[in-house]
Enzyme design. Structure first.
Site, PDB file in Angstrom:
ATOM      1  N   ASP A  17      -8.819  -7.669  -7.736  1.00  0.00           N
ATOM      2  CA  ASP A  17      -7.722  -8.491  -8.242  1.00  0.00           C
ATOM      3  C   ASP A  17      -8.004  -8.905  -9.680  1.00  0.00           C
ATOM      4  OD1 ASP A  17      -6.144  -8.418  -5.900  1.00  0.00           O
ATOM      5  OD2 ASP A  17      -7.429  -9.910  -4.969  1.00  0.00           O
ATOM      6  N   ASP A  66      -1.474  -2.072  -3.092  1.00  0.00           N
ATOM      7  CA  ASP A  66      -0.839  -3.217  -2.428  1.00  0.00           C
ATOM      8  C   ASP A  66       0.331  -3.689  -3.305  1.00  0.00           C
ATOM      9  OD1 ASP A  66      -0.313  -5.302  -0.756  1.00  0.00           O
ATOM     10  OD2 ASP A  66      -2.069  -6.489  -1.313  1.00  0.00           O
ATOM     11  N   LEU A  67       1.418  -2.924  -3.269  1.00  0.00           N
ATOM     12  CA  LEU A  67       2.544  -3.220  -4.163  1.00  0.00           C
ATOM     13  C   LEU A  67       3.697  -3.914  -3.430  1.00  0.00           C
ATOM     14  CD1 LEU A  67       2.541   0.025  -6.352  1.00  0.00           C
ATOM     15  CD2 LEU A  67       1.366  -2.143  -6.734  1.00  0.00           C
ATOM     16  N   LYS A  68       3.586  -4.103  -2.148  1.00  0.00           N
ATOM     17  CA  LYS A  68       4.547  -4.874  -1.337  1.00  0.00           C
ATOM     18  C   LYS A  68       6.002  -4.587  -1.723  1.00  0.00           C
ATOM     19  CE  LYS A  68       1.418  -8.679  -0.160  1.00  0.00           C
ATOM     20  NZ  LYS A  68       0.182  -8.371  -0.896  1.00  0.00           N
ATOM     21  N   HIS A  70       9.916  -3.971  -1.687  1.00  0.00           N
ATOM     22  CA  HIS A  70      11.015  -4.605  -0.928  1.00  0.00           C
ATOM     23  C   HIS A  70      12.286  -4.504  -1.761  1.00  0.00           C
ATOM     24  CE1 HIS A  70      12.297  -8.377   1.615  1.00  0.00           C
ATOM     25  NE2 HIS A  70      13.204  -7.418   1.623  1.00  0.00           N
ATOM     26  N   ASP A  71      13.186  -3.586  -1.376  1.00  0.00           N
ATOM     27  CA  ASP A  71      14.439  -3.422  -2.130  1.00  0.00           C
ATOM     28  C   ASP A  71      15.403  -2.634  -1.243  1.00  0.00           C
ATOM     29  OD1 ASP A  71      16.355  -3.113  -4.280  1.00  0.00           O
ATOM     30  OD2 ASP A  71      14.685  -3.344  -5.685  1.00  0.00           O
ATOM     31  N   THR A  75      16.191   2.653  -3.447  1.00  0.00           N
ATOM     32  CA  THR A  75      15.238   2.278  -4.502  1.00  0.00           C
ATOM     33  C   THR A  75      13.796   2.354  -3.998  1.00  0.00           C
ATOM     34  OG1 THR A  75      16.894   0.876  -5.513  1.00  0.00           O
ATOM     35  CG2 THR A  75      14.617   0.407  -6.103  1.00  0.00           C
ATOM     36  N   ARG A 221     -13.155 -11.596  -3.257  1.00  0.00           N
ATOM     37  CA  ARG A 221     -14.111 -12.419  -4.003  1.00  0.00           C
ATOM     38  C   ARG A 221     -15.549 -12.446  -3.486  1.00  0.00           C
ATOM     39  NH1 ARG A 221      -9.760 -17.086  -4.273  1.00  0.00           N
ATOM     40  NH2 ARG A 221      -9.211 -15.933  -2.372  1.00  0.00           N
TER      41      ARG A 221
END
Ligand code: C5P
Length: 245
Positions: A17, A66-68, A70-71, A75, A221
């Site tokens: 991250d 990890d692009l999650k 949602h559309d 698309t 982490r």
């Protein structure tokens, strides 16, 4: 029947991250052969884009984007088609995007992988974000029980052909019972006993999560902020060796 968990390949995906290409590159080099892969999220992708993903892929780690997504279905399918040639192992999308969106993504992933001659990435549904509490779910018009809402979305994801879901450790046992042995359960919020909790409220050790039936453990982490990330990853791998899953 329970089998000793085959630690090769390792179930640990390290969450990288950071927006910094240099930091991600450095970590990818240090963690070679010590983790099962790297998870790159919106922070990294926003700063470095597809070219950044290609550079990290050069280190040979399996990648988890990890692009999650949602559309609308068209698309999301187009985004999946654009991403698949980057060659990665896992991609997330919001199960709340609905059946048509999920099915369009599954079809797009299959077709794009064939066209690009790459292995089809596994698609994972995001169910209920752990940042949402009962009152948030109520405001959204959803079942205020996060477990019930996650279960419902996991069924939708499975029915639409997704390979698994991201879930919290306390949902592993329930989802494993309800969704069978082949549905992938990917679990963040993992903390080895020797590391700090950071902002994760409910944490589980890597061995406990694997024992409950998780397939992939997302750990950020405890590895990335360790004085010696390679040593932290090695210690986690040693703790997992021999765990029955
Ligand atoms: O550093 P840490 O181990 O807490 O990182 C966990 C990773 O998993 C982060 O990339 C975080 O965004 C992600 N994640 C999470 N909780 C969720 C879903 C994803 O911590 N419910």
């Amino acid at each position: 029947m329970s089998q000793p968990n085959p630690i090769a390949p390792s179930p640990v995906f390290c969450a990288v991250d950071t927006p910094s290409m240099d930091a991600a590159d450095h970590l990818a080099r240090r963690l070679r052969d010590l983790v099962g892969g790297l998870k790159l999220g919106l922070e990294f992708f926003g700063a470095n884009g597809p070219e950044g993903v290609r550079r990290i892929a050069e280190h040979g780690h399996p990648l988890f984007l990890d692009l999650k997504l949602h559309d609308i279905p068209n698309t999301v399918a187009s985004a999946v088609r654009a991403l698949v040639p980057l060659e990665f192992s896992y991609l997330t999308l919001h199960a709340a995007g609905g059946r048509a969106m999920l099915e369009a993504a599954v079809q797009a992933a299959r077709e794009a992988a064939e066209e690009a001659h790459v292995t089809r990435p596994r698609l994972l549904g995001v169910t209920v974000l752990t940042s949402l509490d009962e009152s948030d779910l109520h405001d959204l018009g959803q079942d205020p029980s996060a477990t019930r809402q996650a279960d419902r979305l996991a069924f939708l994801a499975q029915d639409a052909g997704l390979d698994g879901v991201v879930c919290s450790a306390h949902e592993i046992a329930h989802l494993r019972r309800r969704h069978g042995p082949d549905f992938l359960l990917v679990v963040p919020g993992i903390r080895p006993s020797w590391s700090t909790h950071d902002d994760q409220k409910r944490v589980t050790t890597p061995a406990e999560a694997l024992g409950l039936g998780a397939n992939l453990l997302v750990i950020g982490r405890p590895i990335t902020r360790a004085t010696d990330p390679a040593e932290a990853a090695r210690q986690i791998a040693e703790e997992l060796a021999g765990v029955e899953s």
